[in-house]
Every structure is written in C-alpha cells, then in structure tokens.
Write a protein that holds these residues in place. Structure first.
Motif, mmCIF file in Angstrom:
data_model
loop_
_atom_site.group_PDB
_atom_site.id
_atom_site.type_symbol
_atom_site.label_atom_id
_atom_site.label_comp_id
_atom_site.label_asym_id
_atom_site.label_seq_id
_atom_site.Cartn_x
_atom_site.Cartn_y
_atom_site.Cartn_z
ATOM 1 N N LEU B 117 -5.830 -36.956 -13.000
ATOM 2 C CA LEU B 117 -5.954 -36.596 -14.415
ATOM 3 C C LEU B 117 -7.295 -37.054 -15.005
ATOM 4 O O LEU B 117 -7.954 -36.307 -15.733
ATOM 5 C CB LEU B 117 -4.790 -37.218 -15.205
ATOM 6 N N ILE B 118 -7.692 -38.244 -14.644
ATOM 7 C CA ILE B 118 -8.940 -38.808 -15.172
ATOM 8 C C ILE B 118 -10.145 -37.977 -14.718
ATOM 9 O O ILE B 118 -11.143 -37.866 -15.448
ATOM 10 C CB ILE B 118 -9.075 -40.288 -14.731
ATOM 11 N N ASP B 119 -10.039 -37.382 -13.536
ATOM 12 C CA ASP B 119 -11.133 -36.570 -13.003
ATOM 13 C C ASP B 119 -11.227 -35.218 -13.715
ATOM 14 O O ASP B 119 -12.306 -34.643 -13.833
ATOM 15 C CB ASP B 119 -10.955 -36.340 -11.500
ATOM 16 N N ILE B 120 -10.091 -34.701 -14.138
ATOM 17 C CA ILE B 120 -10.126 -33.463 -14.930
ATOM 18 C C ILE B 120 -10.878 -33.747 -16.231
ATOM 19 O O ILE B 120 -11.817 -33.031 -16.590
ATOM 20 C CB ILE B 120 -8.695 -32.955 -15.255
ATOM 21 N N LYS B 138 0.485 -37.111 -24.465
ATOM 22 C CA LYS B 138 1.820 -36.846 -25.016
ATOM 23 C C LYS B 138 2.810 -36.596 -23.859
ATOM 24 O O LYS B 138 3.922 -37.102 -23.851
ATOM 25 C CB LYS B 138 1.744 -35.630 -25.939
ATOM 26 N N VAL B 139 2.392 -35.805 -22.869
ATOM 27 C CA VAL B 139 3.252 -35.491 -21.722
ATOM 28 C C VAL B 139 3.557 -36.751 -20.907
ATOM 29 O O VAL B 139 4.701 -37.007 -20.542
ATOM 30 C CB VAL B 139 2.579 -34.434 -20.805
ATOM 31 N N PHE B 140 2.529 -37.544 -20.616
ATOM 32 C CA PHE B 140 2.702 -38.694 -19.730
ATOM 33 C C PHE B 140 3.177 -39.959 -20.452
ATOM 34 O O PHE B 140 3.620 -40.906 -19.803
ATOM 35 C CB PHE B 140 1.395 -38.982 -18.971
ATOM 36 N N GLN B 146 -4.602 -44.981 -17.986
ATOM 37 C CA GLN B 146 -3.417 -45.647 -17.423
ATOM 38 C C GLN B 146 -2.730 -44.780 -16.368
ATOM 39 O O GLN B 146 -2.265 -45.284 -15.351
ATOM 40 C CB GLN B 146 -2.416 -45.987 -18.543
ATOM 41 N N VAL B 147 -2.678 -43.467 -16.625
ATOM 42 C CA VAL B 147 -2.021 -42.556 -15.673
ATOM 43 C C VAL B 147 -2.671 -42.666 -14.291
ATOM 44 O O VAL B 147 -1.991 -42.714 -13.270
ATOM 45 C CB VAL B 147 -2.088 -41.090 -16.179
ATOM 46 N N SER B 148 -4.002 -42.687 -14.271
ATOM 47 C CA SER B 148 -4.731 -42.638 -12.998
ATOM 48 C C SER B 148 -5.007 -44.018 -12.394
ATOM 49 O O SER B 148 -5.606 -44.118 -11.325
ATOM 50 C CB SER B 148 -6.054 -41.890 -13.199
#
Lengths: 232, 232
Positions: B117-120, B138-140, B146-148
């Motif tokens: 996600l961070i790369d997108i 919102k989705v995550f 934090q997601v990546s």
C-alpha cells in the motif's frame, strides 16, 4: 448397468457416512445419473483397500475399473461417461473447478476441522480412535481437545473464510452456475462432513451459504439431507 | 475494427499503469484478439468518467457500448465476441471462474495491499495522495504507514494464502488449464499491480506461482513484462 461400488468412510454407527471426499464422489455419481453401492469402511481397515494400492477412501470399482482419490474419480466419471450431464462443463471448467478443489482442501477443510475434530473422534469406533488421534494430532501439532477448544470464538474467522463462496452465491444459485455441478459437491462435502458428526452451528440461517447448503441437502432426492447426522 | 477505448489507472508517471482490475481487462481484450487504446486516468478525475455513470476504472468504450467493472467487461467481451477465443470455456467455466474472481477480490487483494500500500501511495500524483490516503485508511482502519509496517514478517502468511493457486499450478500450467484464460488474468492482475509500483519481492523464484507469473509476463508479446514497473 451395475451400480458403482464405493468404499465409504463410516463411523461407529455404520450408517454414519461422514467423509467430505466420499460425499463429493457420491454426488458426482448421482450427477452422472449412475447408481452406487456404498460399502462402509473404517479408518483402520487397510487390508480391505489393499486391492486399490493405497489406504484411503473414496475408492470406486466400476465394472473392471478401480479408481481412488475424489478428484481422480470425478475426472474418471467425466471421461468414462461423456454423454451424461457434465461435472465440469468442459476443459476450462474442469481447470477452474480444480481451484475450488484446492481451496476446499487447503483452506476450508483445515478451518472446519479445527471446529469439529473432537466430534469426529466421538463418532468413530473405539478401535479406530487411537489411529485418528495420533494421525490428527501430528497434523495439528496439538491434542484433539486443544484443537476444538474455544470454537465459538473461532466462528467469525471461519465465516470470513467463506467470503469468496458467499460472494459467488450472491450472483448465482450454485458455484457451478444455474445448476449444481462438481464445484458445489466439493464445497458441500465439507458442510455435510460437519453435519454428519457435529451439532455445532456453523452458519446463520440468513447467510447465502446456508441457503445454498439447504438446497444441496435436498438435491438428488434429498440423499444428503436424509443421511444420519445433525440438523444444520 | 476500431480499438476498444480503455480508461486505465495511471500513476504520477502516466506510463505507470498499476490497476489490477485494468490489467484483467487489458489481457481479456488481447485474449479476444482485439486491440485497446488505453487512456491514462487518475483517482480523482471523476468528471472524466462521469459519462459511465460511476467513478472507477476499468471503463471500456467499444463502438457505442460503455461498460464498467472488470467482471462485467469480461462477460461483455465473451458475449459480444463469441466466435473469438473464449475467456471462460462455457457457462460452467464462467461460473467457476467467478469463484477465482471472488477469492482474488476478497482474499488475495487485501493481503497484497497490506504489503504494498505504501508503494502505491509513493507512485501516484501528489494531488491524488490525499484521496488515496483517506479512502484506504478508512478501509484498513490504520494509517498507510502502519498497514505496510513489518511486511517481511507478513510474507510467510501471504505465501500461505497462495496455496490453492500453487496446488493447481502443480497439476496444470495455467489456472484455466493448458492455456491461460480469464482465471489467470484475474490472479495475475494482482501480481502485476504489485510489480508496477513495488520492488518488494513477493515470491521465491522456485515457487510454481513465480514460474507461472513469469509466463504471464511474457504472454501477448510480453505486454505485462514490458510495462513500467520493477523486476519481480
């Protein structure tokens, strides 16, 4: 035409036929408008299957042909009886049904086993329990009792795993489209496995997966619904 | 025959075309031996898609027909060009390919997004980053950063998720059988998405999934392999 002989996994009560793989095969045989004669077989009866060259069910004997492994049996039936209703709808359908098969084997079955393993143990013959305990505890790396512990808490994750099935069933009546075919028998086999040995409620009644399961229980004259087990 | 016009998600560099859904559509069009003219489109260019009645890509315009949603486009192509190579191999193949589609959308994409996600975010235009951050966070339920986080540690679980794909590819060259079809474009779209925006290594070279991915990168004259991105 003589009925196909099917070696079918049975519990302590010989009428309890709980193998998900044997259910795939039974429904596939009926889909082909053929008949089967199911012979009860228990986990430790290795010698009874020796003729097939391996030790697990389903095994079918169709006239002179012996075939084992549910996927190989489905392919055999499709090839041997091409003029009868198709299990796969052609080569691409067979190839993509294989993905459903792999998903059921690698994702659905382990998740479901974690919920009902203790119930399988409770429904097999005493003399088969040692084999079952030893082999399953090796796979799971914990005791049967530990595997099934706190299963209520695991239910949301199990239902989440079904999301691809649920998504498909929101757009079409069966995994195979307007009518059931082998993709449905694969996934339904898992639910029938659970139903035959466990009273644990897996699905909300309003879940599209539950609606589909109800329809599958009624297929082919309701053979799956009439089988010895628990209400869903 | 005029080329099909395709609205195709682009990054800050207009040559960076990273949407997994647009890749499904591009390969589906080529499978049908048709041509496309891909128009770069960015996340916030809502007005450019207003004519389609919604705000996401892929959208195709084929002569007078406007179609959106990758699955709807695949169905449209199959129905509109029945005499050309089939994407599904018939009704059952389409129905079971839908399961692959649902699995990719519900299981594969979220797992992959958690890794890249961070790369997108890093590859889209600055003026699109606020939209992207807000909608994805919102989705995550956490920040993109934090997601990546700690993605190396998530890699074994990601590879485990691919087990059904891997199992199938141990028995046949493509998800659709001996030759690729829409089931392959669905799953490959996810890997191409990652490749276009991320240098993070997802697969061991010896993984059957990597072998299949290499073959897909070379399909249709190597269009996916030649697209702007990172080596796999």
């Amino acid at each position: 035409m003589t009925a196909i002989k099917l070696y079918d996994l049975a519990g302590a009560d010989p009428a309890r036929r709980f193998s998900p793989f044997c259910w795939r095969t039974k429904l596939a045989i009926l889909h082909k408008e053929l008949e089967f004669d199911a012979v009860p077989w228990r986990f430790t009866e290795r010698e009874a299957l020796a003729f097939s060259g391996q030790g697990r069910v389903p095994v079918i004997v169709d006239a002179e042909e012996t075939v084992f492994d549910s996927w190989a049996i489905a392919q055999y039936l499709e090839t041997r009886y091409p003029e009868r209703p198709s299990l796969f709808g052609g080569a691409t359908g067979m190839a993509t049904t294989r993905f459903v098969n792999a998903w059921a084997d690698k994702v659905l079955h382990p998740a479901l086993a974690a919920l009902v393993l203790i119930d399988i143990y409770a429904h097999i013959r005493v003399q088969d329990q040692d084999y079952f305990r030893t082999s399953r505890e090796k796979v799971f790396g914990k005791t049967i009792e530990q595997v099934s512990e706190g299963r209520e808490a695991k239910l949301p994750a199990f239902r989440q795993i079904l999301e691809p099935v649920r998504t498909v069933l929101q757009s079409q009546s069966y995994l195979a489209g307007a009518r059931p075919a082998y993709a449905d028998y694969i996934v339904f086999g898992a639910f029938q496995w659970a139903r035959c040995i466990s009273s644990f409620k897996l699905l909300d009644a309003a879940d599209p997966v539950a609606v589909w399961r109800a329809s599958m229980l009624e297929a082919f004259g309701g053979i799956a619904g009439a089988a010895l087990g628990y209400p869903v």
